[in-house]
Design an enzyme around this catalytic site. Structure first.
Site, PDB file in Angstrom:
ATOM      1  N   TRP A 154     -44.002  25.825 -12.063  1.00 25.10           N
ATOM      2  CA  TRP A 154     -45.390  26.172 -12.353  1.00 25.10           C
ATOM      3  C   TRP A 154     -45.574  27.550 -12.981  1.00 25.10           C
ATOM      4  O   TRP A 154     -46.676  27.941 -13.302  1.00 25.10           O
ATOM      5  CB  TRP A 154     -46.178  26.151 -11.025  1.00 25.10           C
ATOM      6  CG  TRP A 154     -45.368  26.757  -9.904  1.00 25.10           C
ATOM      7  CD1 TRP A 154     -44.597  26.071  -8.997  1.00 25.10           C
ATOM      8  CD2 TRP A 154     -45.171  28.146  -9.602  1.00 25.10           C
ATOM      9  NE1 TRP A 154     -43.934  26.944  -8.150  1.00 25.10           N
ATOM     10  CE2 TRP A 154     -44.271  28.231  -8.500  1.00 25.10           C
ATOM     11  CE3 TRP A 154     -45.662  29.336 -10.151  1.00 25.10           C
ATOM     12  CZ2 TRP A 154     -43.863  29.445  -7.953  1.00 25.10           C
ATOM     13  CZ3 TRP A 154     -45.244  30.543  -9.604  1.00 25.10           C
ATOM     14  CH2 TRP A 154     -44.361  30.592  -8.519  1.00 25.10           C
ATOM     15  N   ASN A 155     -44.480  28.327 -13.134  1.00 23.08           N
ATOM     16  CA  ASN A 155     -44.708  29.729 -13.529  1.00 23.08           C
ATOM     17  C   ASN A 155     -44.973  29.910 -15.020  1.00 23.08           C
ATOM     18  O   ASN A 155     -45.714  30.816 -15.406  1.00 23.08           O
ATOM     19  CB  ASN A 155     -43.568  30.636 -13.034  1.00 23.08           C
ATOM     20  CG  ASN A 155     -42.208  30.201 -13.504  1.00 23.08           C
ATOM     21  OD1 ASN A 155     -41.991  29.031 -13.807  1.00 23.08           O
ATOM     22  ND2 ASN A 155     -41.277  31.130 -13.556  1.00 23.08           N
ATOM     23  N   LYS A 178     -41.140  15.546 -15.361  1.00 22.81           N
ATOM     24  CA  LYS A 178     -42.066  15.767 -14.245  1.00 22.81           C
ATOM     25  C   LYS A 178     -42.410  17.245 -14.265  1.00 22.81           C
ATOM     26  O   LYS A 178     -41.582  18.086 -13.942  1.00 22.81           O
ATOM     27  CB  LYS A 178     -41.427  15.401 -12.895  1.00 22.81           C
ATOM     28  CG  LYS A 178     -42.454  15.467 -11.763  1.00 22.81           C
ATOM     29  CD  LYS A 178     -41.835  15.521 -10.387  1.00 22.81           C
ATOM     30  CE  LYS A 178     -41.426  16.907  -9.986  1.00 22.81           C
ATOM     31  NZ  LYS A 178     -42.527  17.910  -9.940  1.00 22.81           N
ATOM     32  N   GLU A 181     -46.884  19.723 -10.144  1.00 24.49           N
ATOM     33  CA  GLU A 181     -48.156  19.153  -9.667  1.00 24.49           C
ATOM     34  C   GLU A 181     -49.195  20.263  -9.476  1.00 24.49           C
ATOM     35  O   GLU A 181     -50.371  19.982  -9.271  1.00 24.49           O
ATOM     36  CB  GLU A 181     -47.953  18.404  -8.343  1.00 24.49           C
ATOM     37  CG  GLU A 181     -47.188  17.098  -8.479  1.00 24.49           C
ATOM     38  CD  GLU A 181     -45.710  17.306  -8.794  1.00 24.49           C
ATOM     39  OE1 GLU A 181     -45.146  18.335  -8.397  1.00 24.49           O
ATOM     40  OE2 GLU A 181     -45.134  16.427  -9.461  1.00 24.49           O
ATOM     41  N   GLY A 231     -36.034  25.849 -11.671  1.00 26.55           N
ATOM     42  CA  GLY A 231     -36.689  26.063 -10.378  1.00 26.55           C
ATOM     43  C   GLY A 231     -35.814  26.869  -9.454  1.00 26.55           C
ATOM     44  O   GLY A 231     -34.974  27.656  -9.902  1.00 26.55           O
ATOM     45  N   SER A 232     -35.986  26.639  -8.170  1.00 30.59           N
ATOM     46  CA  SER A 232     -35.296  27.486  -7.196  1.00 30.59           C
ATOM     47  C   SER A 232     -33.829  27.059  -7.024  1.00 30.59           C
ATOM     48  O   SER A 232     -33.455  25.909  -7.298  1.00 30.59           O
ATOM     49  CB  SER A 232     -36.019  27.416  -5.850  1.00 30.59           C
ATOM     50  OG  SER A 232     -35.935  26.117  -5.327  1.00 30.59           O
ATOM     51  N   GLU A 253     -31.425  25.767 -14.630  1.00 28.46           N
ATOM     52  CA  GLU A 253     -31.991  27.104 -14.865  1.00 28.46           C
ATOM     53  C   GLU A 253     -32.630  27.540 -13.558  1.00 28.46           C
ATOM     54  O   GLU A 253     -33.767  27.166 -13.259  1.00 28.46           O
ATOM     55  CB  GLU A 253     -33.061  27.029 -15.962  1.00 28.46           C
ATOM     56  CG  GLU A 253     -32.526  26.728 -17.333  1.00 28.46           C
ATOM     57  CD  GLU A 253     -31.823  27.917 -17.944  1.00 28.46           C
ATOM     58  OE1 GLU A 253     -32.133  29.068 -17.573  1.00 28.46           O
ATOM     59  OE2 GLU A 253     -30.935  27.695 -18.780  1.00 28.46           O
ATOM     60  N   LEU A 254     -31.907  28.328 -12.766  1.00 28.04           N
ATOM     61  CA  LEU A 254     -32.374  28.611 -11.400  1.00 28.04           C
ATOM     62  C   LEU A 254     -32.807  30.071 -11.246  1.00 28.04           C
ATOM     63  O   LEU A 254     -32.884  30.804 -12.212  1.00 28.04           O
ATOM     64  CB  LEU A 254     -31.273  28.217 -10.418  1.00 28.04           C
ATOM     65  CG  LEU A 254     -30.704  26.803 -10.658  1.00 28.04           C
ATOM     66  CD1 LEU A 254     -29.614  26.487  -9.660  1.00 28.04           C
ATOM     67  CD2 LEU A 254     -31.797  25.742 -10.621  1.00 28.04           C
ATOM     68  N   CYS A 287     -38.423  34.215 -13.541  1.00 27.94           N
ATOM     69  CA  CYS A 287     -37.048  34.162 -13.017  1.00 27.94           C
ATOM     70  C   CYS A 287     -36.229  35.366 -13.452  1.00 27.94           C
ATOM     71  O   CYS A 287     -35.268  35.737 -12.782  1.00 27.94           O
ATOM     72  CB  CYS A 287     -36.379  32.858 -13.411  1.00 27.94           C
ATOM     73  SG  CYS A 287     -36.433  32.533 -15.169  1.00 27.94           S
ATOM     74  N   GLU A 384     -35.032  36.917  -3.719  1.00 31.72           N
ATOM     75  CA  GLU A 384     -35.851  37.157  -4.913  1.00 31.72           C
ATOM     76  C   GLU A 384     -37.332  37.158  -4.520  1.00 31.72           C
ATOM     77  O   GLU A 384     -37.819  36.168  -3.974  1.00 31.72           O
ATOM     78  CB  GLU A 384     -35.578  35.994  -5.881  1.00 31.72           C
ATOM     79  CG  GLU A 384     -36.374  36.001  -7.147  1.00 31.72           C
ATOM     80  CD  GLU A 384     -36.195  34.705  -7.937  1.00 31.72           C
ATOM     81  OE1 GLU A 384     -35.848  33.660  -7.347  1.00 31.72           O
ATOM     82  OE2 GLU A 384     -36.403  34.752  -9.149  1.00 31.72           O
TER      83      GLU A 384
HETATM   84  P1  NAD Z   1     -39.562  25.247  -4.448  1.00 35.92           P
HETATM   85  O1  NAD Z   1     -38.131  25.383  -4.209  1.00 35.92           O
HETATM   86  O2  NAD Z   1     -40.402  24.557  -3.411  1.00 35.92           O
HETATM   87  O3  NAD Z   1     -39.838  24.444  -5.808  1.00 35.92           O
HETATM   88  C1  NAD Z   1     -39.367  24.878  -7.071  1.00 35.92           C
HETATM   89  C2  NAD Z   1     -39.734  23.783  -8.074  1.00 35.92           C
HETATM   90  O4  NAD Z   1     -38.957  22.644  -7.794  1.00 35.92           O
HETATM   91  C3  NAD Z   1     -41.187  23.304  -7.988  1.00 35.92           C
HETATM   92  O5  NAD Z   1     -41.658  23.065  -9.293  1.00 35.92           O
HETATM   93  C4  NAD Z   1     -41.115  21.997  -7.193  1.00 35.92           C
HETATM   94  O6  NAD Z   1     -42.125  21.068  -7.547  1.00 35.92           O
HETATM   95  C5  NAD Z   1     -39.775  21.483  -7.600  1.00 35.92           C
HETATM   96  N1  NAD Z   1     -39.138  20.668  -6.593  1.00 35.92           N
HETATM   97  C6  NAD Z   1     -39.071  20.898  -5.268  1.00 35.92           C
HETATM   98  N2  NAD Z   1     -38.367  19.931  -4.654  1.00 35.92           N
HETATM   99  C7  NAD Z   1     -37.975  19.095  -5.628  1.00 35.92           C
HETATM  100  C8  NAD Z   1     -37.198  17.905  -5.639  1.00 35.92           C
HETATM  101  N3  NAD Z   1     -36.638  17.404  -4.546  1.00 35.92           N
HETATM  102  N4  NAD Z   1     -37.013  17.289  -6.831  1.00 35.92           N
HETATM  103  C9  NAD Z   1     -37.526  17.802  -7.977  1.00 35.92           C
HETATM  104  N5  NAD Z   1     -38.254  18.919  -8.025  1.00 35.92           N
HETATM  105  C10 NAD Z   1     -38.465  19.547  -6.863  1.00 35.92           C
HETATM  106  O7  NAD Z   1     -40.116  26.672  -4.727  1.00 35.92           O
HETATM  107  P2  NAD Z   1     -41.584  27.193  -5.075  1.00 35.92           P
HETATM  108  O8  NAD Z   1     -42.254  27.615  -3.811  1.00 35.92           O
HETATM  109  O9  NAD Z   1     -42.336  26.285  -5.973  1.00 35.92           O
HETATM  110  O10 NAD Z   1     -41.138  28.464  -5.898  1.00 35.92           O
HETATM  111  C11 NAD Z   1     -40.549  29.539  -5.227  1.00 35.92           C
HETATM  112  C12 NAD Z   1     -39.149  29.791  -5.632  1.00 35.92           C
HETATM  113  O11 NAD Z   1     -38.706  28.967  -6.686  1.00 35.92           O
HETATM  114  C13 NAD Z   1     -39.056  31.197  -6.149  1.00 35.92           C
HETATM  115  O12 NAD Z   1     -38.691  32.048  -5.115  1.00 35.92           O
HETATM  116  C14 NAD Z   1     -38.061  31.139  -7.263  1.00 35.92           C
HETATM  117  O13 NAD Z   1     -36.787  31.486  -6.781  1.00 35.92           O
HETATM  118  C15 NAD Z   1     -38.002  29.707  -7.646  1.00 35.92           C
HETATM  119  N6  NAD Z   1     -38.571  29.445  -8.952  1.00 35.92           N
HETATM  120  C16 NAD Z   1     -37.789  29.679 -10.022  1.00 35.92           C
HETATM  121  C17 NAD Z   1     -38.273  29.448 -11.277  1.00 35.92           C
HETATM  122  C18 NAD Z   1     -37.431  29.689 -12.492  1.00 35.92           C
HETATM  123  O14 NAD Z   1     -37.978  29.840 -13.569  1.00 35.92           O
HETATM  124  N7  NAD Z   1     -36.106  29.674 -12.383  1.00 35.92           N
HETATM  125  C19 NAD Z   1     -39.565  28.990 -11.443  1.00 35.92           C
HETATM  126  C20 NAD Z   1     -40.358  28.742 -10.314  1.00 35.92           C
HETATM  127  C21 NAD Z   1     -39.834  28.954  -9.072  1.00 35.92           C
END
Ligand code: NAD
Length: 482
Positions: A154-155, A178, A181, A231-232, A253-254, A287, A384
């Site tokens: 979402w960022n 996907k 949301e 994502g994370s 890309e984490l 990130c 982070e």
């Molecule tokens: P999160 O781990 O809950 O989710 C990260 C993303 O993954 C979200 O978009 C979520 O919808 C998706 N996701 C979660 N479970 C999934 C699954 N089983 N299958 C597919 N997608 C899934 O974290 P958050 O609370 O949304 O974000 C916080 C952390 O995420 C931050 O601390 C950061 O480290 C990381 N993050 C990294 C980036 C990046 O650009 N690398 C972007 C957003 C968040």
């Protein structure tokens, strides 16, 4: 169609049609600046996902057989539409993600340029002819890998999805994506630009749903050939492991926890100004955001004073309000994380130089926060923050700074400030990161690769390397006179 809040009615895009989920299940979308529900996002059923997969399979055949000139023309047309609609995309982003209008509009404009760059690069997916025996033609072909399953957070609600979409489509792949949301309407408006530009049905499919259900279904489907995730780290590991079980390549890309090393010979004021500009962008939810400030003890006070001044000049507010330079956190999870990390650092002896709390107003706001003398065991030194939190730690020698910088299992971005060519070379060689910036904290550029090392992931986005994950390499040897 819009809701009472002037927010679009969100739809999925499957097989060239805008649709709601099969069962009508939805989740609320909240404006982080007001905490009001502004809309609903439809959640896909398994049958919806299967339609998207079937569409992507058929779309792949159509798209890979579309002449590259035609593909490029459609991608250019989509880029033009993204550029024309940038202000509206920025407005929607401010509503659902909180980003200041100008920042979101600029993100959309950059996205249009990234797409043009990828569209051009598609023409250069060259193979090669290898000298061989007479009567034999030995070639290496680069072919699109097939339908892609992509998951984005979402960022960067428009730039994030577009990195996956533009790389996939440039390579000749189809895609089921996907998007988050929490920021679905921005992704929808991005996809609308591709649809309006004449992209054939099925080539690009947008879904929303329960993340774990959707990822399980898309990763294990025999239709998909590449798993692309941003994502994370924990979720990335989960998805990469699942992809490995079905022997599919993945692009990960984490997160990171970017160190900034400010050496004794650097100008601390200039370093603080440049680092601060990057730190507060997107409320620190980036990130590559600078997030561990290691500053030589001889310049740490000057650096901190300038950095605090820059933090106090930030105008925190609703992204739609005139003059706002930093919006709220995008979701309540981040606000709670800022409160927890600040309280932990203070309990361990850190000093709050500015900020440290949420302003007295509704919305998930948190003041730009500078923490000084942060002890190494504070959680914020290893987790982070992904928010507007800047821990500053003095160091004595470069060996010590490099050891701290490299001590975490992450390696995405790193920054260094020095006036010495020899020190710059040492930082370049020894900092464990996929992206290193010296004497600035600038962001990603589409012409150069971005990506991590260690647990920050693998694969690259941007630059000619962006197509690598989306193309297979096929050796063809042809005996001319059998
Ligand atoms: P999160 O781990 O809950 O989710 C990260 C993303 O993954 C979200 O978009 C979520 O919808 C998706 N996701 C979660 N479970 C999934 C699954 N089983 N299958 C597919 N997608 C899934 O974290 P958050 O609370 O949304 O974000 C916080 C952390 O995420 C931050 O601390 C950061 O480290 C990381 N993050 C990294 C980036 C990046 O650009 N690398 C972007 C957003 C968040």
């Amino acid at each position: 169609m819009t809701t009472d809040h002037g927010y679009p009615a969100v739809r999925m895009y499957i097989a060239g049609e805008w649709c709601q989920g099969g069962t009508g299940r939805t989740a609320p979308i909240v404006n982080p600046a007001t905490e009001e529900v502004i809309g609903e996002v439809p959640l896909a059923t398994t049958a919806d996902l299967d339609r998207a997969l079937d569409a992507a399979e058929a779309g792949f055949t159509v798209w890979r057989n579309t002449p590259v000139e035609r593909r490029t023309a459609i991608l250019y047309a989509a880029a033009d539409l993204i550029g024309e609609r940038a202000a509206e995309i920025g407005r929607i982003m401010a509503q659902e993600q909180g980003k200041p209008l100008r920042e979101g509009t600029n993100e959309a404009r950059r996205t249009a340029n990234t797409l043009r760059w990828h569209a051009d690069d598609a023409r250069r997916a060259y193979g090669r002819v290898i000298p061989s025996a007479p009567g034999t033609v030995l070639t290496v072909r680069r072919e699109p890998i097939g339908p892609v399953a992509a998951f984005v957070p979402w960022n960067f609600p428009v730039g994030g999805p577009n990195r996956k979409i533009s790389s996939a489509l440039s390579a000749g792949c189809s895609i089921v994506i996907k998007a988050s949301e929490e920021t679905p309407a921005t992704a929808m408006e991005l996809v609308r630009c591709y649809a309006d530009a004449g992209l054939p049905p099925g080539v690009l499919n947008l879904v929303f749903g329960e993340p774990a259900e959707v990822s399980e279904h898309l990763i294990t489907s025999p239709v998909t050939r590449l798993i692309a995730f941003t994502g994370s780290v924990p979720v990335g590991k989960l998805l990469a492991a699942r992809a490995g079980e079905v022997m599919k390549p993945s692009l990960m890309e984490l997160g990171g926890h970017a160190p900034v090393i400010v050496c004794a010979d650097a100008d601390p004021v200039r370093a603080a100004r440049r680092a601060a500009q990057a730190k507060w962008a997107n409320a620190g939810q980036v990130c590559t955001s600078p997030s561990r400030f290691l500053v030589h003890e001889s310049v740490v006070e000057e650096f901190t004073a300038e950095f605090v001044g820059a933090a106090e000049a930030v105008v925190v507010g609703d992204g739609l309000a005139e003059g706002t330079t930093m919006g709220p956190l995008a979701n309540e999870r981040r606000l709670r994380a800022m409160e927890r990390l600040t309280a932990d650092a203070v309990a361990r002896g850190a000093e709050v130089r500015t900020g440290g709390e949420r302003p007295d107003r509704p919305g998930w706001f948190f003041a730009p926060t500078v923490l000084a003398d942060v002890p190494p065991d504070a959680e914020v030194m290893s987790e982070e923050p992904f928010g507007p939190l800047a821990p500053i730690v003095p160091f004595t020698g470069l060996d010590e700074a490099l050891a701290v910088a490299n001590s975490l299992p992450y390696g995405l971005a790193a920054y260094g400030f020095t006036d010495s060519a020899a020190t710059a070379e040492r930082l370049s060689a020894e900092l464990q990161a996929g992206i290193l910036s010296l004497n600035h904290c600038g962001g990603s550029v589409h012409e150069a690769p971005s990506g991590g090392v260690k647990e920050s992931g693998y694969g690259r986005e941007g630059g000619p390397e962006a197509l690598d994950a989306y193309l297979i390499t096929k050796r063809v040897s042809h005996l001319l006179a059998p």
